[in-house]
Design a protein around this motif. Structure first.
Motif, PDB file in Angstrom:
ATOM      1  N   SER A  53      35.148  50.322  36.222  1.00  0.00           N
ATOM      2  CA  SER A  53      36.399  50.898  36.713  1.00  0.00           C
ATOM      3  C   SER A  53      36.345  51.278  38.187  1.00  0.00           C
ATOM      4  N   PHE A  54      35.162  51.520  38.705  1.00  0.00           N
ATOM      5  CA  PHE A  54      35.053  51.927  40.114  1.00  0.00           C
ATOM      6  C   PHE A  54      34.915  50.737  41.058  1.00  0.00           C
ATOM      7  N   ASP A  55      34.913  49.524  40.499  1.00  0.00           N
ATOM      8  CA  ASP A  55      34.738  48.336  41.316  1.00  0.00           C
ATOM      9  C   ASP A  55      35.990  47.480  41.242  1.00  0.00           C
ATOM     10  N   GLU A  56      36.878  47.624  42.246  1.00  0.00           N
ATOM     11  CA  GLU A  56      38.144  46.904  42.215  1.00  0.00           C
ATOM     12  C   GLU A  56      38.099  45.582  42.954  1.00  0.00           C
ATOM     13  N   GLN A  57      36.937  45.165  43.336  1.00  0.00           N
ATOM     14  CA  GLN A  57      36.843  43.869  44.012  1.00  0.00           C
ATOM     15  C   GLN A  57      37.220  42.747  43.057  1.00  0.00           C
ATOM     16  N   ASN A  58      38.044  41.834  43.562  1.00  0.00           N
ATOM     17  CA  ASN A  58      38.361  40.668  42.756  1.00  0.00           C
ATOM     18  C   ASN A  58      37.143  39.750  42.691  1.00  0.00           C
ATOM     19  N   GLU A  59      37.094  38.975  41.628  1.00  0.00           N
ATOM     20  CA  GLU A  59      35.920  38.118  41.430  1.00  0.00           C
ATOM     21  C   GLU A  59      36.355  36.689  41.154  1.00  0.00           C
ATOM     22  N   ILE A  60      35.581  35.777  41.694  1.00  0.00           N
ATOM     23  CA  ILE A  60      35.845  34.357  41.487  1.00  0.00           C
ATOM     24  C   ILE A  60      34.564  33.722  40.957  1.00  0.00           C
ATOM     25  N   SER A  61      34.728  32.913  39.913  1.00  0.00           N
ATOM     26  CA  SER A  61      33.594  32.169  39.370  1.00  0.00           C
ATOM     27  C   SER A  61      34.079  30.760  39.062  1.00  0.00           C
ATOM     28  N   GLY A  62      33.831  29.869  39.968  1.00  0.00           N
ATOM     29  CA  GLY A  62      34.308  28.501  39.800  1.00  0.00           C
ATOM     30  C   GLY A  62      35.825  28.456  39.753  1.00  0.00           C
ATOM     31  N   ARG A  63      36.370  27.947  38.668  1.00  0.00           N
ATOM     32  CA  ARG A  63      37.833  27.852  38.533  1.00  0.00           C
ATOM     33  C   ARG A  63      38.445  29.147  37.999  1.00  0.00           C
ATOM     34  N   TYR A  64      37.608  30.106  37.652  1.00  0.00           N
ATOM     35  CA  TYR A  64      38.076  31.370  37.091  1.00  0.00           C
ATOM     36  C   TYR A  64      38.132  32.444  38.183  1.00  0.00           C
ATOM     37  N   SER A  65      39.177  33.272  38.118  1.00  0.00           N
ATOM     38  CA  SER A  65      39.229  34.426  39.013  1.00  0.00           C
ATOM     39  C   SER A  65      39.903  35.578  38.277  1.00  0.00           C
ATOM     40  N   TRP A  66      39.537  36.776  38.698  1.00  0.00           N
ATOM     41  CA  TRP A  66      40.045  37.972  38.042  1.00  0.00           C
ATOM     42  C   TRP A  66      40.585  38.930  39.088  1.00  0.00           C
ATOM     43  N   ASN A  67      41.743  39.515  38.810  1.00  0.00           N
ATOM     44  CA  ASN A  67      42.409  40.448  39.704  1.00  0.00           C
ATOM     45  C   ASN A  67      42.515  41.794  39.001  1.00  0.00           C
ATOM     46  N   SER A  71      45.805  50.627  40.223  1.00  0.00           N
ATOM     47  CA  SER A  71      47.102  51.295  40.422  1.00  0.00           C
ATOM     48  C   SER A  71      48.127  50.885  39.374  1.00  0.00           C
ATOM     49  N   THR A  72      47.997  49.668  38.868  1.00  0.00           N
ATOM     50  CA  THR A  72      48.925  49.183  37.840  1.00  0.00           C
ATOM     51  C   THR A  72      48.239  49.014  36.487  1.00  0.00           C
ATOM     52  N   SER A  73      46.977  49.470  36.401  1.00  0.00           N
ATOM     53  CA  SER A  73      46.203  49.335  35.149  1.00  0.00           C
ATOM     54  C   SER A  73      46.239  47.913  34.629  1.00  0.00           C
ATOM     55  N   SER A  74      45.968  46.975  35.514  1.00  0.00           N
ATOM     56  CA  SER A  74      46.014  45.568  35.107  1.00  0.00           C
ATOM     57  C   SER A  74      44.708  44.866  35.446  1.00  0.00           C
ATOM     58  N   PHE A  75      44.387  43.883  34.653  1.00  0.00           N
ATOM     59  CA  PHE A  75      43.166  43.108  34.854  1.00  0.00           C
ATOM     60  C   PHE A  75      43.490  41.671  34.456  1.00  0.00           C
ATOM     61  N   ASN A  76      44.106  40.940  35.386  1.00  0.00           N
ATOM     62  CA  ASN A  76      44.617  39.609  35.092  1.00  0.00           C
ATOM     63  C   ASN A  76      43.582  38.522  35.357  1.00  0.00           C
ATOM     64  N   PHE A  77      43.722  37.440  34.633  1.00  0.00           N
ATOM     65  CA  PHE A  77      42.744  36.355  34.647  1.00  0.00           C
ATOM     66  C   PHE A  77      43.472  35.051  34.998  1.00  0.00           C
TER      67      PHE A  77
END
Lengths: 116, 115
Positions: A53-67, A71-77
């Motif tokens: 929860s303390f790490d809001e950095q977006n992550e990319i792994s190949g064709r996958y990415s996570w946002n 602030s909006t309680s969202s974790f989109n893929f």
């Protein structure tokens, strides 16, 4: 109470399209984990990612990415240039990390179908 | 890398029979979790064990019991089976790092069919 909501029950796209799976969560904890798991037709649950929860950095792994947006309680893929092998049910999930054994709360899942 | 092992992979039982599901965690993992996934549903937490002691309990019926043994493997015992118990049962394991638990890795599941 902890809750994970995946409003998209099913998504169908043509191969090579980009697709985003939405996830919204609720928790009163200030520290938590967020996950995405993939469940292909064979049935196993495949771990994709865990975010603290303390790490809001977006992550990319190949064709996958996570946002992750606290602030909006969202974790989109997002899957970029989707492939037929991406067809599966995808679960977003939440857990509390600081306990002797922390159960995972799953969303209801999004069934993703990639058409050739 | 070694994964979580579950046996059997498939099990067919009659109503009112008993079933035992086994789970062998990833080596060095000390925490085991059991989840039940009904058809078209998300996995629901049943019970967990840390260092052979029950640590959390979810929506597990009284007809079910579980334990974790000295070698860290776990067994889920299910008695008086009902049609509604037909589901995919997952075991997951993790390593407890002091106060913080690590990621749970899931086994392939045991598909139980009650006729």
């Amino acid at each position: 109470a902890q809750k994970v909501t995946q409003v998209q029950t099913e998504i169908s796209v043509v191969e090579k399209e980009d697709v985003t799976l939405d996830c919204v969560y609720e928790t009163r904890d200030t520290t938590y984990y967020l996950f995405w798991y993939k469940q292909p037709p064979s049935g196993e649950l495949v771990f994709l990612i865990r975010r603290n929860s303390f790490d809001e950095q977006n992550e990319i792994s190949g064709r996958y990415s996570w946002n992750f947006q606290k602030s909006t309680s969202s974790f989109n893929f997002t899957i970029t240039a989707s492939q037929v092998v991406d067809s599966a049910v995808y679960f977003c999930a939440l857990s509390h990390p600081y306990s002797s054994a922390s159960k995972i709360i799953f969303g209801s899942g999004t069934r993703l179908s990639i058409r050739p | 890398a070694a994964g979580v092992i579950q046996s059997p992979r498939h099990l067919i039982k009659e109503k009112r029979e008993t079933a035992t599901l086994k789970c062998y965690p990833i080596p060095r993992h000390d925490t085991v979790y059991w989840y039940q996934q009904g058809p078209g549903q998300d996995p629901q937490f049943l019970i967990s064990f840390y260092e052979k002691m029950q640590s959390d309990k979810g929506s597990i019926p009284d007809r079910f019991s579980a334990q974790q043994f000295s070698d860290y493997h776990s067994e889920l015992n299910m008695s008086s089976l009902e049609l509604g118990d037909s589901a995919l049962y997952f075991c997951a394991s993790s390593l407890n790092r002091g106060l913080e638990t690590d990621t749970q890795y899931f086994g392939p599941g045991t598909r139980l069919t009650v006729l």
